[in-house]
Design a protein around this motif. Structure first.
Motif, short mmCIF file in Angstrom:
data_model
loop_
_atom_site.label_atom_id
_atom_site.label_comp_id
_atom_site.label_asym_id
_atom_site.label_seq_id
_atom_site.Cartn_x
_atom_site.Cartn_y
_atom_site.Cartn_z
N ARG A 903 0.76 -1.38 -0.07
CA ARG A 903 -0.10 0.25 -0.27
C ARG A 903 0.88 1.37 -0.38
NH1 ARG A 903 -5.03 0.95 4.66
NH2 ARG A 903 -4.84 3.26 3.33
N GLY A 904 2.35 1.16 0.82
CA GLY A 904 2.71 2.44 1.00
C GLY A 904 3.82 2.57 -0.08
N VAL A 905 3.79 1.59 -1.07
CA VAL A 905 4.94 1.56 -2.02
C VAL A 905 4.10 1.73 -3.17
CG1 VAL A 905 6.28 -0.34 -3.94
CG2 VAL A 905 6.66 -0.35 -1.50
N LEU A 906 2.59 1.60 -3.57
CA LEU A 906 1.81 1.95 -4.62
C LEU A 906 1.77 3.32 -4.28
CD1 LEU A 906 -0.38 -0.76 -5.09
CD2 LEU A 906 1.52 0.33 -6.43
N ARG A 907 1.17 3.93 -3.26
CA ARG A 907 1.32 5.47 -3.03
C ARG A 907 2.09 6.28 -3.19
NH1 ARG A 907 2.55 7.70 1.16
NH2 ARG A 907 1.71 9.86 2.49
N ARG A 908 3.60 6.07 -2.90
CA ARG A 908 4.62 6.99 -2.91
C ARG A 908 4.91 6.57 -4.43
NH1 ARG A 908 8.05 7.17 1.33
NH2 ARG A 908 7.09 8.17 3.43
N ALA A 909 4.40 5.91 -5.14
CA ALA A 909 5.35 5.86 -6.39
C ALA A 909 3.79 6.63 -7.58
CB ALA A 909 4.49 3.90 -6.96
N VAL A 910 2.46 6.66 -6.81
CA VAL A 910 1.73 7.87 -7.61
C VAL A 910 2.18 9.58 -7.13
CG1 VAL A 910 -0.94 8.72 -7.17
CG2 VAL A 910 -0.21 5.90 -7.17
N ILE A 911 2.43 9.28 -5.86
CA ILE A 911 3.08 10.28 -5.87
C ILE A 911 4.35 11.45 -6.70
CG2 ILE A 911 3.94 11.82 -3.95
CD1 ILE A 911 2.43 10.48 -1.62
N ALA A 912 5.07 9.93 -6.82
CA ALA A 912 6.17 10.20 -8.01
C ALA A 912 5.98 10.59 -9.01
CB ALA A 912 7.06 9.21 -7.90
N LYS A 913 5.35 9.74 -9.27
CA LYS A 913 4.82 9.98 -10.98
C LYS A 913 3.71 11.36 -11.10
CE LYS A 913 3.02 8.84 -15.34
NZ LYS A 913 2.31 9.32 -15.44
N GLU A 914 2.87 12.21 -10.41
CA GLU A 914 2.60 13.50 -9.99
C GLU A 914 3.19 14.60 -10.15
OE1 GLU A 914 0.07 13.29 -6.84
OE2 GLU A 914 -1.64 12.02 -7.99
N CYS A 915 4.35 14.37 -9.64
CA CYS A 915 5.65 15.33 -9.33
C CYS A 915 5.97 15.71 -10.84
CB CYS A 915 6.53 14.87 -8.22
SG CYS A 915 5.75 15.13 -6.79
N LEU A 916 6.30 13.95 -10.95
CA LEU A 916 7.07 14.25 -12.84
C LEU A 916 6.27 14.89 -13.82
CD1 LEU A 916 8.25 9.71 -12.33
CD2 LEU A 916 9.86 12.76 -12.52
N ASN A 917 5.41 14.75 -13.76
CA ASN A 917 3.67 14.79 -14.83
C ASN A 917 4.01 16.58 -14.16
OD1 ASN A 917 3.30 12.60 -15.52
ND2 ASN A 917 1.24 12.39 -14.25
N GLU A 918 3.95 17.49 -13.02
CA GLU A 918 3.98 18.45 -12.53
C GLU A 918 4.85 19.31 -13.47
OE1 GLU A 918 2.31 20.81 -11.25
OE2 GLU A 918 0.55 18.73 -10.96
N ALA A 919 6.26 17.99 -13.64
CA ALA A 919 7.40 19.27 -14.10
C ALA A 919 8.02 18.84 -15.66
CB ALA A 919 8.83 18.69 -13.51
N ARG A 920 6.49 17.84 -16.03
CA ARG A 920 6.64 17.06 -17.80
C ARG A 920 7.65 17.04 -17.75
NH1 ARG A 920 2.12 18.86 -19.65
NH2 ARG A 920 1.07 20.95 -19.39
N ILE A 921 7.98 15.81 -16.54
CA ILE A 921 9.37 14.99 -16.97
C ILE A 921 9.28 13.76 -16.71
CG2 ILE A 921 11.24 17.44 -16.78
CD1 ILE A 921 11.78 16.00 -13.75
N CYS A 922 8.39 13.28 -17.44
CA CYS A 922 8.39 11.40 -16.29
C CYS A 922 8.40 11.23 -17.62
CB CYS A 922 6.31 11.32 -16.07
SG CYS A 922 6.48 9.44 -16.12
N PRO A 923 9.66 10.10 -18.01
CA PRO A 923 10.29 9.04 -18.78
C PRO A 923 8.98 8.18 -19.27
CG PRO A 923 11.23 8.78 -16.52
CD PRO A 923 9.92 9.32 -16.12
N GLY A 924 9.40 8.61 -20.74
CA GLY A 924 7.96 7.43 -22.14
C GLY A 924 6.94 8.23 -21.49
N GLU A 925 6.46 10.35 -20.91
CA GLU A 925 5.52 10.10 -21.33
C GLU A 925 4.79 10.80 -22.97
OE1 GLU A 925 6.45 14.65 -20.34
OE2 GLU A 925 4.95 14.20 -19.31
#
Length: 939
Positions: A903-925
């Motif tokens: 549960r914690g890993v998935l939660r942190r993964a979602v937060i990380a993805k959102e942070c990368l999206n905000e900066a438009r630097i998520c790999p593979g986007e």
């Protein structure tokens, strides 16, 4: 259970010394237990000028009379001890041999040299219980292991010690704005296994009216608690003689809000809409002192310019299910401008031409007239209870001794007024601590926090948990924060959400000069004024508090039954563990009820990671982190309480992470090393503590790294956590009306079963009408929820959750309710079956989104929440007259190791993805991008 005595609770009792009638004694039998101050003669042994009363097999009273020629002993109640006839007298023997009187129970043996005054050579108590940590005590012996109690207030204080010797020597026994006595009380528990209460300096109370009746007549009057390290047993024995912790209205366990601000009738109502529009819970609304006219600091009349139709306002607030309170300062008395002044003068036979009726706690007639003419009139308008903001001295206004003080007396009167008048509504106050016996008059108001900073935040969990050692386990603190440090405000919120009382309040720093001169420096008291990230974290904390109400209310009932507070030190449950005694400014850990261990974050986050690092001690056994699902294993610490190892103290360097072992300001070397901690007279770098934990202690810590919306909460393996569900009949949390939720009957409940590390478990949840004293005579219900796991022939696992038929009942109990059964850290099921009324029904699977849309469904269903590794089974409209069970067949491949922390890993993964999206630097986007990130490859 105590039995109500109607003649003392209803009707009028005429007291000849008074010019008017008043209802019976305020401390009559009822929510506070029996009031029989004269002990049974079978429990008493008299030897000349000495008297010994065997109260329980581990609690004994020892008195020495003032006069040796004609000894008279104190039989009146005092504020601290109201009941000495406990019914069944414990088994004991008495004998005299060679001039020595011996009294022996199953646990202790007292010896007294007949004819001598009490001294270390004439009076001693020894243990006869080989399993007890208590060994021996002699009269005059100093305690070195007392676990401390509490003090009157934190007004204008930084981090005061709770050691009463230091309070007297370093603080001159002065606390608060008024510099009045601190009312420091030693704890009723000690690592040495004994604690002593000296009641000789207390004031006695009359039997007819429970009013001040003169000093204690004894020269010596001490009570020895010889309970070893059975700390909960000591508290249980105390509430037998000191009175029960009366149950608060259930709204008190919910969410409070107040602000020192010139509200009008309409803006007070608008503040409720501020919470409703954001789906935030609110259960208690408190009006600070601006509600009354401004003729004086003291006021007892509504300001008609602000509240022209005040009864209408209260009618609306009560219709929302809210409890209301008003701030009051009594010191200046009742002025001639007050609405009820003439009525008070008439009852007191005073000429109404006088300027005011002074406030005097020694004058029974004036006190009763104040309560029944003035305060009751305001209660009739709509106030439910009082915030007593006394800060005008403790040896003033008629007080003749610090044990006879305005703080405890105003709390005493206003907690008991309703019972004295014959009402069955529960009494409650918000008041500072006035000394031992104050446990009967909760809730505690700790005063205005001097500085809103990380250190004062860190001090509050320690201060609150330690107060449980004198039964005062319901301190509330101002939840506020500087706008310049919203992280601190959020962490204060989270601590409040997991404390005994969640009360938001601003003492005036959110308005005034700051708004004119520098608005960003105004403090925050409305969480929606924070940025979205922090607001969401505070919103989740408030909703989490509201959801936890059934669990907290069950713990409140346990406090009434046992004397053990909702918030309690770690050593109550782990008395032989050295680590359990080390709560400090950097280690703020405590139990909340029986099944939760909480460690609120009290340090700022690292600027680079955004995570706060805090030590966590996992008690022996298996525990599950509530927010992450991570399974943590505790173990017995290498350093035991009885045999601490040699302390290893490194020389601090800037690269070391040291954890502060201090519990108060101005901690010295002796205090530090007495706790088994390390002392460094000259820290090598800024920020290094003078007193820090040794290597042996740090080895027992597990580090927790928490982001802003995480609060480290451990749930005991096998526990069943009973809460309000996140949704009601499919309604999403953001659509819920959470105003007055605490006052509502339990129409829907969520049962979270924590499977990891256990094969079975159970809990019992408590309910009643939430506001009356009918619980005293049995108008309540308790329901047991149990679960067990078995391995089937095909190696799959079967879990059965049973909800038993409730024991007891009350008039307002729902005929049916919805249940939500949640298996935490569970694999998806292959089969779910509901057994109700001897009928077995297969439970169908349904997507969570469809379930939320299927409001008022009358059939059971389940869905699996992969993001939290939780199986959710909805069971609608089950009769409360019968029980039911749910059987779940799980896949054999599920295991604790596989599901731990997912549960914690998935939660942190979602937060990380959102942070990368905000900066438009998520790999593979980007379309056609070859360098896919790990998350995209998984997708």
């Amino acid at each position: 259970m105590a039995k109500l005595t109607p003649p003392l609770l209803v009707g009028l009792v005429l007291v000849s010394s008074l010019p008017f009638s008043f209802a019976g004694p305020p401390l009559a039998s009822g929510p506070w237990g029996d009031r029989n101050p004269v002990a049974s003669s079978d429990a008493v042994v008299i030897s000349g000028s000495a008297r010994f009363t065997v109260l329980t097999d581990r609690l004994i009273r020892m008195e020495y009379a003032t006069s040796t020629s004609d000894p008279i002993f104190e039989d009146r109640a005092t504020v601290a001890f109201i009941n000495r006839d406990l019914g069944d007298v414990p088994t004991f023997t008495q004998s005299i041999q060679d001039g020595i009187l011996t009294i022996a129970t199953d646990s202790i043996e007292l010896t007294y040299t007949i004819g001598e005054e009490f001294s270390s050579s004439s009076l001693a108590v020894n243990s006869v219980d080989t399993s007890s940590a208590f060994d021996s005590w002699s009269y005059g012996q100093a305690s070195v292991g007392n676990l401390l109690g509490t003090i009157r207030t934190l007004d204008s204080e930084d981090l005061p010690p709770l050691n009463c010797t230091l309070i007297k020597s370093d603080y001159n026994d002065n606390c608060g704005y008024d510099g009045g006595e601190c009312h420091c009380e030693w704890g009723l528990v000690s690592t040495e296994g004994w604690a002593l209460v000296d009641d000789a300096t207390n004031y006695a109370l009359s039997d007819d009216a429970d009013f001040w009746d003169g000093p204690n007549m004894d020269a010596v009057d001490v009570y020895l608690f010889a309970h070893g390290r059975d700390f909960k047993g000591a508290l249980h024995d105390y509430v037998k003689v000191g009175g029960s912790i009366a149950m608060l209205p259930r709204n008190a366990m919910g969410v409070w809000w107040t602000r020192w601000y010139d509200f009008t009738q309409q803006t007070a109502l608008d503040s409720v809409d501020d919470f409703r529009s954001r789906s935030l819970p609110l259960d208690t609304l408190v009006l600070d002192m601006n509600w009354h006219t401004k003729d004086d600091w003291t006021g007892y009349s509504f300001d008609p310019r602000l509240y022209p139709e005040v009864r209408d306002m209260f009618e609306d607030l009560h219709a929302y299910g809210l409890t209301t309170a008003g701030n009051i300062h009594d010191a200046d008395g009742v002025g001639s401008w007050e609405t009820q002044f003439d009525a008070m003068c008439t009852d007191l036979r005073l000429n109404s031409s006088i300027a005011k009726v002074p406030f005097d706690i020694a004058k029974q007639d004036a006190q009763l007239a104040l309560e029944d003419d003035v305060m009751q009139a305001l209660e009739d308008i709509g106030f439910d209870f009082w915030w007593i903001d006394w800060q005008q001295g403790e040896l003033t206004h008629g007080a003749k001794s610090y044990k006879m003080n305005p703080t405890i007396w105003t709390a005493h009167m206003r907690s008991t007024d309703k019972q004295r008048r014959g009402s069955d509504d529960r009494g409650m106050v918000l008041s500072r601590w006035g000394g031992l016996g104050g446990h009967r008059y909760q809730v505690g108001f700790s005063g205005d926090v001097k500085d809103v900073n990380w250190q004062t935040l860190a001090f509050q969990p320690y201060f609150s948990a330690t107060a449980s050692n004198v039964g005062f386990g319901y301190w509330s603190h101002d939840i506020t924060g500087p706008e310049t440090d919203v992280e601190l405000y959020t962490r204060w919120f989270q601590w409040g959400a997991y404390s005994s009382i969640m009360r938001m309040h601003d003492r005036g720093m959110s308005a005034g000069g700051c708004a004119d001169n520098d608005p960003p420096t105004c403090s925050l008291v409305q969480p929606w004024k924070a940025d979205n990230t922090h607001f969401v974290a505070m919103r989740d904390a408030l909703r989490g508090r509201s959801a936890l109400l059934p669990y907290l209310y069950t713990a409140l009932r346990a406090s009434y039954d046992t004397g053990v507070g909702v918030i309690r030190p770690m050593y109550y449950e782990n008395p032989e563990e050295f680590m359990a005694y080390l709560q400090s400014l950097s280690f703020p850990q405590y139990y909340l009820g029986d099944d939760l261990v909480v460690s609120p974050i009290v340090v700022a986050a690292d600027s680079s990671t955004g995570l706060a690092q805090q030590p966590l001690w996992v008690p022996p056994g298996t525990w599950i982190e509530r927010t992450t699902g991570f399974v943590r294993e505790g173990q017995t610490s290498a350093t035991s309480l009885q045999n601490p190892e040699t302390t290893t103290c490194p020389s601090p360097t800037p690269n070391d992470l040291l954890f502060d072992c201090a519990t108060a300001q101005n901690y010295d070397q002796q205090q530090c090393e007495a706790r088994g901690c390390c002392w460094n007279e000259s820290p090598a770098y800024d920020g290094a503590p003078y007193c820090f934990y040794s290597d042996e202690v740090v080895d027992n810590f597990q580090m927790k790294y928490a982001d802003i919306d995480e609060v480290p909460v451990l749930v005991k393996s096998g526990a069943v956590l009973v809460e309000f569900p996140d949704s009601v009949n499919g309604g999403a949390p953001q659509q819920m009306d959470l105003i007055g939720r605490a006052s509502q009957a339990y129409g829907s409940l969520s049962l979270s079963v924590f499977l990891s590390g256990a094969s079975s478990g159970s809990t019992t949840f408590y309910e009643d009408d939430a506001s009356s004293t009918a619980y005293v005579t049995g108008a309540s219900a308790s329901t047991t929820v149990s679960w067990s796991m078995a391995t089937d022939d095909d190696s799959s696992q079967s879990v059965t959750v049973k909800v038993a038929t409730p024991e007891g009942g009350y008039d307002e109990m729902p005929e049916s309710r919805n249940y939500e059964v949640r298996l935490v850290n569970s694999a998806p099921p292959s089969e779910v079956t509901l057994s109700s009324s001897d009928v077995k029904t297969p439970v169908r699977a349904m997507r969570a989104s469809k379930l939320r849309l299927a409001k008022n469904s009358d059939s059971a269903s389940w869905y699996y929440d992969g993001a939290t590794s939780t199986l959710v089974i909805t069971v609608p409209q089950q009769s409360t007259a019968t029980g039911f069970s749910v059987s779940i067949k799980l896949d054999a491949s599920s295991s604790d190791s596989l599901l731990s922390g997912v549960r914690g890993v998935l939660r942190r993964a979602v937060i990380a993805k959102e942070c990368l999206n905000e900066a438009r630097i998520c790999p593979g986007e980007a379309t056609g991008e070859e360098d896919l990130g790990a998350l995209q490859r998984l997708a």
